[in-house]
Design an enzyme around this catalytic site. Structure first.
Site, PDB file in Angstrom:
ATOM      1  N   CYS A  55      10.280   1.105   2.295  1.00  0.00           N
ATOM      2  CA  CYS A  55      11.152  -0.039   2.525  1.00  0.00           C
ATOM      3  C   CYS A  55      12.604   0.391   2.694  1.00  0.00           C
ATOM      4  O   CYS A  55      13.373  -0.270   3.365  1.00  0.00           O
ATOM      5  CB  CYS A  55      11.025  -1.015   1.368  1.00  0.00           C
TER       6      CYS A  55
ATOM      7  N   LYS B 231      -2.315  -7.567  -8.739  1.00  0.00           N
ATOM      8  CA  LYS B 231      -3.163  -7.536  -7.542  1.00  0.00           C
ATOM      9  C   LYS B 231      -2.621  -6.482  -6.593  1.00  0.00           C
ATOM     10  O   LYS B 231      -1.631  -6.686  -5.910  1.00  0.00           O
ATOM     11  CB  LYS B 231      -3.213  -8.894  -6.830  1.00  0.00           C
TER      12      LYS B 231
ATOM     13  N   TRP C  88       0.796  -1.226   0.000  1.00  0.00           N
ATOM     14  CA  TRP C  88       0.000   0.000   0.000  1.00  0.00           C
ATOM     15  C   TRP C  88       0.831   1.280   0.000  1.00  0.00           C
ATOM     16  O   TRP C  88       0.300   2.356  -0.172  1.00  0.00           O
ATOM     17  CB  TRP C  88      -0.956   0.038   1.202  1.00  0.00           C
ATOM     18  N   ASN C  89       2.142   1.192   0.237  1.00  0.00           N
ATOM     19  CA  ASN C  89       2.866   2.455   0.483  1.00  0.00           C
ATOM     20  C   ASN C  89       3.148   3.275  -0.775  1.00  0.00           C
ATOM     21  O   ASN C  89       3.070   4.501  -0.725  1.00  0.00           O
ATOM     22  CB  ASN C  89       4.143   2.207   1.303  1.00  0.00           C
TER      23      ASN C  89
ATOM     24  N   GLU D  85      11.674  -4.323  11.443  1.00  0.00           N
ATOM     25  CA  GLU D  85      11.188  -3.216  10.625  1.00  0.00           C
ATOM     26  C   GLU D  85       9.929  -2.604  11.254  1.00  0.00           C
ATOM     27  O   GLU D  85       8.941  -3.303  11.487  1.00  0.00           O
ATOM     28  CB  GLU D  85      10.850  -3.725   9.219  1.00  0.00           C
TER      29      GLU D  85
ATOM     30  N   GLY E 154       6.463  -6.360  -0.808  1.00  0.00           N
ATOM     31  CA  GLY E 154       5.639  -6.380   0.399  1.00  0.00           C
ATOM     32  C   GLY E 154       6.438  -6.845   1.589  1.00  0.00           C
ATOM     33  O   GLY E 154       7.668  -6.773   1.595  1.00  0.00           O
ATOM     34  N   GLY E 155       5.732  -7.333   2.592  1.00  0.00           N
ATOM     35  CA  GLY E 155       6.370  -7.710   3.848  1.00  0.00           C
ATOM     36  C   GLY E 155       7.070  -9.068   3.748  1.00  0.00           C
ATOM     37  O   GLY E 155       6.812  -9.860   2.831  1.00  0.00           O
TER      38      GLY E 155
ATOM     39  N   GLU F 103      10.761  -8.121  -3.429  1.00  0.00           N
ATOM     40  CA  GLU F 103      11.301  -6.895  -2.831  1.00  0.00           C
ATOM     41  C   GLU F 103      10.652  -6.773  -1.466  1.00  0.00           C
ATOM     42  O   GLU F 103       9.464  -6.477  -1.365  1.00  0.00           O
ATOM     43  CB  GLU F 103      10.949  -5.668  -3.684  1.00  0.00           C
ATOM     44  N   LEU F 104      11.452  -6.999  -0.418  1.00  0.00           N
ATOM     45  CA  LEU F 104      10.853  -7.101   0.921  1.00  0.00           C
ATOM     46  C   LEU F 104      11.270  -5.941   1.825  1.00  0.00           C
ATOM     47  O   LEU F 104      11.499  -4.839   1.345  1.00  0.00           O
ATOM     48  CB  LEU F 104      11.187  -8.467   1.511  1.00  0.00           C
TER      49      LEU F 104
HETATM   50  P1  NAD Z   1       2.015  -7.218   2.830  1.00  0.00           P
HETATM   51  O1  NAD Z   1       3.075  -8.226   2.647  1.00  0.00           O
HETATM   52  O2  NAD Z   1       1.062  -7.357   3.938  1.00  0.00           O
HETATM   53  O3  NAD Z   1       1.115  -7.141   1.488  1.00  0.00           O
HETATM   54  C1  NAD Z   1       1.685  -6.894   0.230  1.00  0.00           C
HETATM   55  C2  NAD Z   1       0.784  -7.495  -0.835  1.00  0.00           C
HETATM   56  O4  NAD Z   1       0.825  -8.911  -0.744  1.00  0.00           O
HETATM   57  C3  NAD Z   1      -0.692  -7.120  -0.724  1.00  0.00           C
HETATM   58  O5  NAD Z   1      -1.220  -6.924  -2.002  1.00  0.00           O
HETATM   59  C4  NAD Z   1      -1.285  -8.363  -0.064  1.00  0.00           C
HETATM   60  O6  NAD Z   1      -2.671  -8.528  -0.337  1.00  0.00           O
HETATM   61  C5  NAD Z   1      -0.474  -9.447  -0.716  1.00  0.00           C
HETATM   62  N1  NAD Z   1      -0.405 -10.703   0.034  1.00  0.00           N
HETATM   63  C6  NAD Z   1      -0.320 -10.879   1.370  1.00  0.00           C
HETATM   64  N2  NAD Z   1      -0.261 -12.193   1.661  1.00  0.00           N
HETATM   65  C7  NAD Z   1      -0.282 -12.864   0.476  1.00  0.00           C
HETATM   66  C8  NAD Z   1      -0.261 -14.244   0.127  1.00  0.00           C
HETATM   67  N3  NAD Z   1      -0.196 -15.212   1.039  1.00  0.00           N
HETATM   68  N4  NAD Z   1      -0.303 -14.583  -1.179  1.00  0.00           N
HETATM   69  C9  NAD Z   1      -0.364 -13.623  -2.135  1.00  0.00           C
HETATM   70  N5  NAD Z   1      -0.425 -12.290  -1.853  1.00  0.00           N
HETATM   71  C10 NAD Z   1      -0.375 -11.919  -0.554  1.00  0.00           C
HETATM   72  O7  NAD Z   1       2.779  -5.824   2.885  1.00  0.00           O
HETATM   73  P2  NAD Z   1       2.168  -4.386   3.182  1.00  0.00           P
HETATM   74  O8  NAD Z   1       1.851  -4.303   4.640  1.00  0.00           O
HETATM   75  O9  NAD Z   1       1.094  -4.078   2.199  1.00  0.00           O
HETATM   76  O10 NAD Z   1       3.430  -3.462   2.855  1.00  0.00           O
HETATM   77  C11 NAD Z   1       4.426  -3.183   3.768  1.00  0.00           C
HETATM   78  C12 NAD Z   1       5.640  -4.050   3.543  1.00  0.00           C
HETATM   79  O11 NAD Z   1       6.108  -3.913   2.210  1.00  0.00           O
HETATM   80  C13 NAD Z   1       6.805  -3.660   4.410  1.00  0.00           C
HETATM   81  O12 NAD Z   1       7.384  -4.773   5.023  1.00  0.00           O
HETATM   82  C14 NAD Z   1       7.808  -3.036   3.445  1.00  0.00           C
HETATM   83  O13 NAD Z   1       9.123  -3.132   3.814  1.00  0.00           O
HETATM   84  C15 NAD Z   1       7.519  -3.758   2.192  1.00  0.00           C
HETATM   85  N6  NAD Z   1       7.955  -2.963   1.027  1.00  0.00           N
HETATM   86  C16 NAD Z   1       9.076  -3.335   0.342  1.00  0.00           C
HETATM   87  C17 NAD Z   1       9.525  -2.578  -0.728  1.00  0.00           C
HETATM   88  C18 NAD Z   1      10.741  -2.970  -1.511  1.00  0.00           C
HETATM   89  O14 NAD Z   1      10.874  -2.560  -2.647  1.00  0.00           O
HETATM   90  N7  NAD Z   1      11.649  -3.761  -0.972  1.00  0.00           N
HETATM   91  C19 NAD Z   1       8.832  -1.453  -1.103  1.00  0.00           C
HETATM   92  C20 NAD Z   1       7.702  -1.095  -0.394  1.00  0.00           C
HETATM   93  C21 NAD Z   1       7.253  -1.880   0.669  1.00  0.00           C
END
Ligand code: NAD
Length: 413
Positions: free
Chosen positions: A207, A98, A74-75, A306, A151-152, A173-174
Site C-alpha cells: 500500500c 477474517k 493478501w499482501n 493504484e 484492503g482496497g 487502511e486503504l
Molecule cells: P480487498 O479489498 O479485495 O480485500 C481485503 C479483505 O476484505 C479481504 O479479506 C476480503 O475478503 C475482504 N472483503 C472484501 N469485500 C468485503 C466486504 N464487502 N465486506 C467485508 N469484507 C470484504 O483487497 P486485496 O485485493 O486483498 O488487497 C489489496 C488492497 O489492499 C490494495 O488496494 C492495497 O492498497 C490495500 N492495502 C492497504 C494497506 C494499508 O495499510 N493502507 C496495506 C496493504 C494493502
C-alpha cells in the site's frame, strides 16, 4: 510467535509469493508488536478532570469496545492482522479475524499459537471465506463493535457504509499512489535505492508503494538513467531463494490487473524506459518485469490509480511549489518520500504534503512505535504507536458528587 516465525513465514511465502527474506523478517518482527502492546496494557491511564463545575469529582475511564472484527488483504496477512490484533487485545477486546480468501493459511496456523500460549477460548477467533459471504455478515453482526480493515478502496467503502448502518466505529487502511520526490540537491545514489525500495520491493504489492517518482527536471535524465541501470540487473525468480530480488505477483487477477495498467499507460502515451512485459519463469509463476514509465503527466490514469505492482511513473517538476502541487493532486494520501539535503526544503515538504507518512531521505520504514494511516481516500484512523490502542477503547466520563445537596433540578448546571 518469535519461535514459530520461520514456519509461519514459509506458509505466507507459499501463499502470496513474497520473498522469503522479507517475509521471515516481517513475521519475526510481529513478536515485537505483541511485546510493545503487552507493555501498554497496564499503561492506559485515565485522568481526573479539574472541571469548572463545583461539587463534583470527575474522571475518565477507558473501557474495551468489545468484539473487534479484523479483515485483512493478501499482501502481508500476518503483519496487517497483528497491527490490529495486538492493540485490540491490550485494550481488553476479543477479536474475530477474517483473512483474505487468497491467503488464509498462515492466519489459521498463527491462531493455534494463541491456544498454545494459554489464551482463554474465544478471545482470538478466525473465520475464513469471501468478503461478501463471510466479511459482510461479520461487519453487520450486532455483537461486533468495531471493524479494523486493511484492503482496497471499494471494499473499504462498502464496509464503511455497512458499519454506518449501526454506527460502528472503523479503522480503514486503504490504498495509495504515493509520491517519492527527488530534488536536485539529493544524494542521488541513496535516492536511487530509496526509489527502488519504494516501488520494486514486494514487487510493488504494497500500500505504501512510492509509485509516482517526482524528479526535479534538472536531474530527470541522469536520475532515470541511474535508476534503469540499477534495476536492469534485478534478479527475478523463486521467492524462496535468498538471492531473488523480484518475486512473483501474488494472484492471477492481480497479474492481469497490472498488465492491464501497463497497456493503459502505453495507450496514454507514456514511454516505457524499462520492462513493460510479463516475464516467463522456467518454473512457472506470474511475473511482471520491473517497469518504469517516463513522459507521464499526473492527470493520466497510470499516475492517478493504484496499480499495486512493480510499475513506476516518472513525472518531472520545476520547483518546490510544483512538486507539492503534483504530490497532493491525487485522491490518496497514505505515504510520501522526500530526497534532499536541504533542511529547509525537507521541513517545507513535511508541512505541505497531505499524507499520513512522510519519509525524508529514507522510504518504507514502519514500526510498532509510530502511527500509520492515511489522509483522503487512503483511510480513516491510525494504527501503531501509543494512540492506536484508543481505537479499541470507549472513553467514559464519571461524575461523582462531592456535594450533599442536589442542585435545582430545573436548571442544568
Ligand atoms: P480487498 O479489498 O479485495 O480485500 C481485503 C479483505 O476484505 C479481504 O479479506 C476480503 O475478503 C475482504 N472483503 C472484501 N469485500 C468485503 C466486504 N464487502 N465486506 C467485508 N469484507 C470484504 O483487497 P486485496 O485485493 O486483498 O488487497 C489489496 C488492497 O489492499 C490494495 O488496494 C492495497 O492498497 C490495500 N492495502 C492497504 C494497506 C494499508 O495499510 N493502507 C496495506 C496493504 C494493502
Amino acid at each position: 510467535m518469535a519461535e514459530h516465525a520461520p514456519h509461519l513465514a514459509e506458509i505466507e511465502m507459499r501463499d502470496n509469493g513474497k520473498l522469503a527474506a522479507e517475509v521471515t523478517m516481517q513475521v519475526r518482527y510481529l513478536a515485537d508488536y505483541i511485546h510493545y502492546y503487552a507493555g501498554l496494557a497496564d499503561k492506559v491511564e485515565s485522568h481526573v478532570i479539574p472541571t469548572d463545575k463545583p461539587g463534583v469529582f470527575t474522571y475518565t475511564k477507558y473501557e474495551a469496545k468489545g468484539v473487534i472484527a479484523i479483515i485483512t488483504p493478501w499482501n502481508s496477512p500476518l503483519a496487517l492482522t497483528t497491527w490490529k490484533l495486538a492493540p485490540a487485545l491490550a485494550a481488553g477486546c476479543t477479536v474475530v479475524i477474517k483473512p483474505s480468501e487468497f491467503t488464509s493459511a498462515s492466519m489459521i496456523e498463527m491462531a493455534k499459537l494463541f491456544t498454545l500460549a494459554g489464551f482463554p477460548p474465544g478471545v482470538v477467533n478466525v473465520v475464513t471465506g469471501f468478503g461478501h459471504e463471510v466479511g459482510e455478515p461479520l461487519v453487520t453482526h450486532r455483537d461486533v463493535a468495531h471493524i479494523g480493515f486493511t484492503g482496497g478502496e471499494a471494499s473499504g467503502q462498502k464496509i464503511y457504509e455497512l458499519a454506518a448502518r449501526s454506527f460502528k466505529t472503523v479503522t480503514l487502511e486503504l490504498g495509495g499512489k504515493s509520491p517519492n520526490i527527488v530534488f536536485d540537491d539529493a544524494n542521488l545514489e541513496q535516492a536511487v535505492k530509496g526509489v527502488v525500495s519504494g516501488i520494486f520491493a514486494a514487487s510493488g504489492q504494497t500500500c505504501i508503494a512510492g509509485s509516482r517518482l517526482l524528479v526535479q527536471d534538472s536531474i530527470h535524465d541522469v536520475f532515470v538513467e541511474r535508476l534503469v541501470e540499477f534495476m536492469r540487473g534485478a534478479k527475478m525468480g523463486d521467492p524462496a531463494r535468498m538471492e531473488t530480488q523480484i518475486a512473483p505477483i501474488a494472484t492471477r487477477p492481480q497479474f492481469d490487473k497490472i498488465m492491464g495498467y501497463i497497456e493503459i499507460a502505453k495507450a496514454e502515451g507514456a514511454r516505457c524506459a524499462l520492462g513493460g512485459k510479463a516475464w516467463h519463469a522456467p518454473s512457472g509463476g506470474a511475473f511482471v518485469e520491473p517497469t518504469i514509465f517516463t513522459g507521464v503527466r499526473n492527470s493520466m490514469r497510470i499516475a492517478q490509480e493504484e496499480v499495486f505492482g512493480p510499475v513506476l511513473c516518472v513525472i518531472p517538476f520545476k520547483d518546490e511549489s510544483e512538486a507539492i502541487a503534483i504530490a497532493n493532486d491525487v485522491n490518496y494520501g497514505l505515504a510520501s518520500g522526500v530526497w534532499t539535503q536541504s533542511l529547509h526544503r525537507a521541513m517545507l515538504m513535511t508541512d505541505k504534503i497531505k499524507a499520513g507518512t512522510v519519509w525524508v531521505n529514507n522510504y518504507r520504514a514502519t514500526s510498532f512505535t509510530s502511527p500509520f494511516g492515511g489522509y483522503k481516500r487512503s483511510g480513516i484512523g491510525r494504527e501503531s504507536g501509543v494512540d492506536a490502542i484508543k481505537e479499541y477503547l470507549h472513553t467514559k466520563c464519571v461524575w461523582l458528587s462531592t456535594d450533599l445537596n442536589v442542585a435545582n433540578p430545573f436548571i442544568r448546571r
